[in-house]
Design an enzyme around this catalytic site. Structure first.
Site, short mmCIF file in Angstrom:
data_model
loop_
_atom_site.label_atom_id
_atom_site.label_comp_id
_atom_site.label_asym_id
_atom_site.label_seq_id
_atom_site.Cartn_x
_atom_site.Cartn_y
_atom_site.Cartn_z
N ALA A 122 56.80 61.15 55.97
CA ALA A 122 57.55 61.47 54.76
C ALA A 122 56.59 61.47 53.58
O ALA A 122 55.86 60.50 53.37
CB ALA A 122 58.67 60.44 54.54
N SER A 123 56.59 62.55 52.83
CA SER A 123 55.67 62.69 51.70
C SER A 123 56.28 63.66 50.70
O SER A 123 57.23 64.39 51.01
CB SER A 123 54.32 63.21 52.19
OG SER A 123 53.39 63.30 51.12
N LEU A 124 55.72 63.68 49.50
CA LEU A 124 56.14 64.67 48.52
C LEU A 124 55.80 66.07 49.01
O LEU A 124 56.62 67.00 48.93
CB LEU A 124 55.47 64.39 47.17
CG LEU A 124 55.71 65.38 46.04
CD1 LEU A 124 57.18 65.42 45.65
CD2 LEU A 124 54.84 65.03 44.82
N LEU A 126 52.66 68.47 51.66
CA LEU A 126 51.47 68.59 52.49
C LEU A 126 50.59 69.66 51.87
O LEU A 126 51.04 70.79 51.63
CB LEU A 126 51.86 68.99 53.92
CG LEU A 126 50.73 69.40 54.87
CD1 LEU A 126 49.88 68.18 55.23
CD2 LEU A 126 51.30 70.03 56.15
N THR A 128 47.18 72.30 51.45
CA THR A 128 46.84 73.50 52.23
C THR A 128 45.35 73.63 52.53
O THR A 128 44.90 74.68 52.95
CB THR A 128 47.31 74.76 51.47
OG1 THR A 128 46.66 74.80 50.18
CG2 THR A 128 48.81 74.76 51.29
N GLY A 129 44.58 72.56 52.33
CA GLY A 129 43.15 72.61 52.56
C GLY A 129 42.77 72.32 54.00
O GLY A 129 43.62 72.12 54.87
N HIS A 216 60.17 61.49 47.06
CA HIS A 216 58.89 60.89 46.70
C HIS A 216 58.45 59.79 47.68
O HIS A 216 57.43 59.15 47.47
CB HIS A 216 58.99 60.33 45.28
CG HIS A 216 57.68 60.15 44.59
ND1 HIS A 216 57.23 58.92 44.16
CD2 HIS A 216 56.72 61.04 44.23
CE1 HIS A 216 56.05 59.06 43.58
NE2 HIS A 216 55.72 60.34 43.61
N LYS A 218 56.75 57.85 50.66
CA LYS A 218 55.49 58.05 51.40
C LYS A 218 55.45 57.04 52.56
O LYS A 218 55.05 55.89 52.40
CB LYS A 218 54.28 57.84 50.50
CG LYS A 218 53.97 58.96 49.49
CD LYS A 218 55.05 59.20 48.51
CE LYS A 218 54.74 60.26 47.49
NZ LYS A 218 53.78 59.85 46.49
N ASP A 223 54.74 55.83 66.65
CA ASP A 223 55.35 54.93 67.63
C ASP A 223 55.90 53.70 66.92
O ASP A 223 56.81 53.83 66.12
CB ASP A 223 54.35 54.58 68.74
CG ASP A 223 54.06 55.78 69.64
OD1 ASP A 223 54.89 56.71 69.68
OD2 ASP A 223 53.00 55.79 70.30
#
Length: 538
Positions: A122-124, A126, A128-129, A216, A218, A223
């Site tokens: 879960a993140s704001l 991802l 693109t680099g 928001h 993170k 597992d």
């Protein structure tokens, strides 16, 4: 100076309630289209009407019913937390503080590669680099391996819709090849705030629509282990952006809780499809096409179900099992989702600030200094010594940005200056100290606090996760963090070393460093740029 005054009156006159009503009126007219242009007035309006109500405090009962293991061993000073949220008892030896972006990144890659059952992220957004692509490649390797050995690994990714859809290359395009190939094993959920709807959704430009509210949280789970952090899945967070990160190894109950929490938010989010379209889970209310109140009620019910079931399981376990001797640490998950009517993190944070008594010490850090009025009042009225760390302008994530965003670091300087001046007026500068973090070629995004009880050489509590203690975190976004309360001396030492490492790179703010700067764009309190202290979420 007439223009800034009129801006101020205009912006302060628009409350979130008015904005919500405005959105509902225009909802039927404008629900199907997005445009790139718009007015910055509409961008700022929903963020500026923070209420100045008295803090809502937790009752001071010492009862510990309803939380596993809290009837013995847990410091009485923090026992009240178990009345509100689940309390997971774990061995302190299974909790490790990570210190650097690279350690965070390498740990994630290694754990993804070895995951057997689940990867939950879960993140704001991802990025693109190439470093982000390596993370996606690790997921692909793990999914391929699971196909070969029949383990059927499940991967779930929760991002924010607006931030994850920005630009032609974005979080969605990064994940589409994986989703297309492993559709039965992969889920990508894009949370869309219910407050961005109608004409507001049409008019606010793509980059700034995130200020209305975002996902928001993170949390990175592999597992039965997980990392709780404030860091996003983006190159700077893997290289030269200082954040905080805690790894909980083999903590199955905590991992299950956060997996269930991410699933719940995912269920009320838009589901990415292999053709880059989005759909809703059957039976769920649409976040911006459906009725605003219906969506919030349904989302609140789904998310609170996770917390209530966790507390019920703990009650049953407490009756059936004796805690193990090495379970000397408690983990309390704190969730804040004010647009959905959930404010558990706010209530716990307020109580912690209130209960910080004389002789105790609190070290509080935020990448963006914009404490809510309630938090400021509690800090200024507390008995504990406070040392508050925030980013110096040159290590602010917006430093050097183009356009309006480039003025945000100066806005934060102005807010910090106002706070420090209030400290001086109240003659609290011997108790409340403000620090600025400095580090060449780095930015600063760390947030949380460390709590030292009176007479104790090491912290026994920390807050770590996504909230910034500001208006956005409390009122606009979906946030989650954990409170760790520990008697484990080794873990306390890790927490102390983390706190000292961050403050070692800081300088204390004084009256001389807060004197008026004629070049500061926010010197006039009426300047609209001062309001940009809310910032674009990062």
């Amino acid at each position: 100076m007439a223009a800034p005054v009129s801006w101020r009156k205009l912006l302060n006159s628009v409350s979130p309630a008015v904005t919500g009503a405005f959105s509902r009126i225009t909802d039927r007219l404008c629900r199907a289209r997005d445009r790139g242009g718009g007015s910055s007035v509409l961008l700022l309006a929903p963020l500026l009407a923070e209420t100045d109500s008295a803090p809502r405090l937790m009752p001071r009962s010492q009862s510990s019913a309803g939380a596993r293991g809290t009837s013995d061993g847990l410091c009485p000073h923090f026992r009240w937390m178990s009345q509100l949220v689940p309390a997971f008892r774990v061995p302190g030896t299974r909790i490790h503080i990570l210190h650097s972006p690279d350690q965070f990144y390498q740990t994630m890659k290694a754990r993804i590669r070895t995951a057997q059952r689940r990867v939950v992220m879960a993140s704001l957004y991802l990025g693109t680099g190439h470093l982000e692509q390596e993370l996606v490649d690790c997921m692909e390797e793990a999914l391929e391996r699971s196909e070969e050995n029949g383990s059927r690994l499940k991967v779930s990714v929760l991002l924010d819709y607006t931030r994850g859809s920005r630009g032609l290359e974005n979080s969605r395009t990064m994940l589409l090849p994986l989703l297309s190939r492993f559709l039965s094993q992969m889920r990508v959920s894009l949370y869309h705030t219910p407050d961005l709807r109608g004409l507001l959704r049409l008019l606010v430009p793509q980059r700034f629509n995130e200020t209305i509210g975002v996902q928001h949280i993170k949390v990175y789970l592999f597992d039965d282990s997980l990392i709780i952090s404030g860091a996003n899945l983006s190159e700077s967070y893997f290289t030269n952006r200082q954040d905080r990160y805690v790894l909980l190894e083999g903590c199955s109950e905590v991992a299950d809780f956060f997996s269930d929490l991410v699933d719940a938010v995912g269920d009320v989010s838009l589901q990415l499809q292999p053709d880059d379209s989005v759909t809703m889970v059957e039976g769920m209310v649409h976040p911006y096409k459906g009725n605003r109140q219906d969506f919030s009620r349904a989302a609140q019910s789904r998310i609170m179900e996770v917390l209530q079931e966790a507390q019920l399981r703990q009650q049953l376990q407490e009756d059936q099992e004796e805690p193990e001797e090495d379970q000397d640490t408690w983990v309390f998950p704190l969730v804040q989702m004010k647009p959905l009517g959930i404010s558990l993190d706010e209530q716990v944070t307020q109580r912690l600030l209130v209960d910080s008594s004389s002789g105790s010490s609190v070290f509080l850090t935020s990448g963006y200094f914009n404490l809510t009025r309630a938090y400021m009042r509690l800090v200024l009225g507390a008995g504990a010594e406070y040392r508050i760390l925030t980013a110096a302008p040159e290590v602010n994530g917006f430093f050097g940005a183009k356009g309006v965003a480039g003025a945000i670091p100066a806005a934060y300087v102005h807010i910090a200056r106002q706070f420090y001046n209030q400290v001086v007026r109240l003659r609290q500068q011997g108790r409340v100290h403000l620090h600025e973090y400095h580090r060449d070629q780095w930015t600063f995004h760390a947030k949380g606090l460390w709590y030292y009880l009176a007479g104790q050489p090491r912290p026994c509590l920390t807050l770590i996760g996504s909230p910034n203690f500001g208006y956005r975190s409390v009122h606009r976004d979906l946030e989650a963090q954990i409170a760790i309360v520990t008697d484990n001396e080794d873990l306390q030492t890790q927490l102390q070393e983390e706190q000292q490492m961050l403050y070692h790179r800081s300088s204390e703010v004084s009256s001389s460093t807060t004197s008026s700067d004629p070049d500061c764009c926010c010197q006039d309190a009426q300047t609209p740029l001062c309001i940009l202290g809310v910032g674009v979420p990062q």
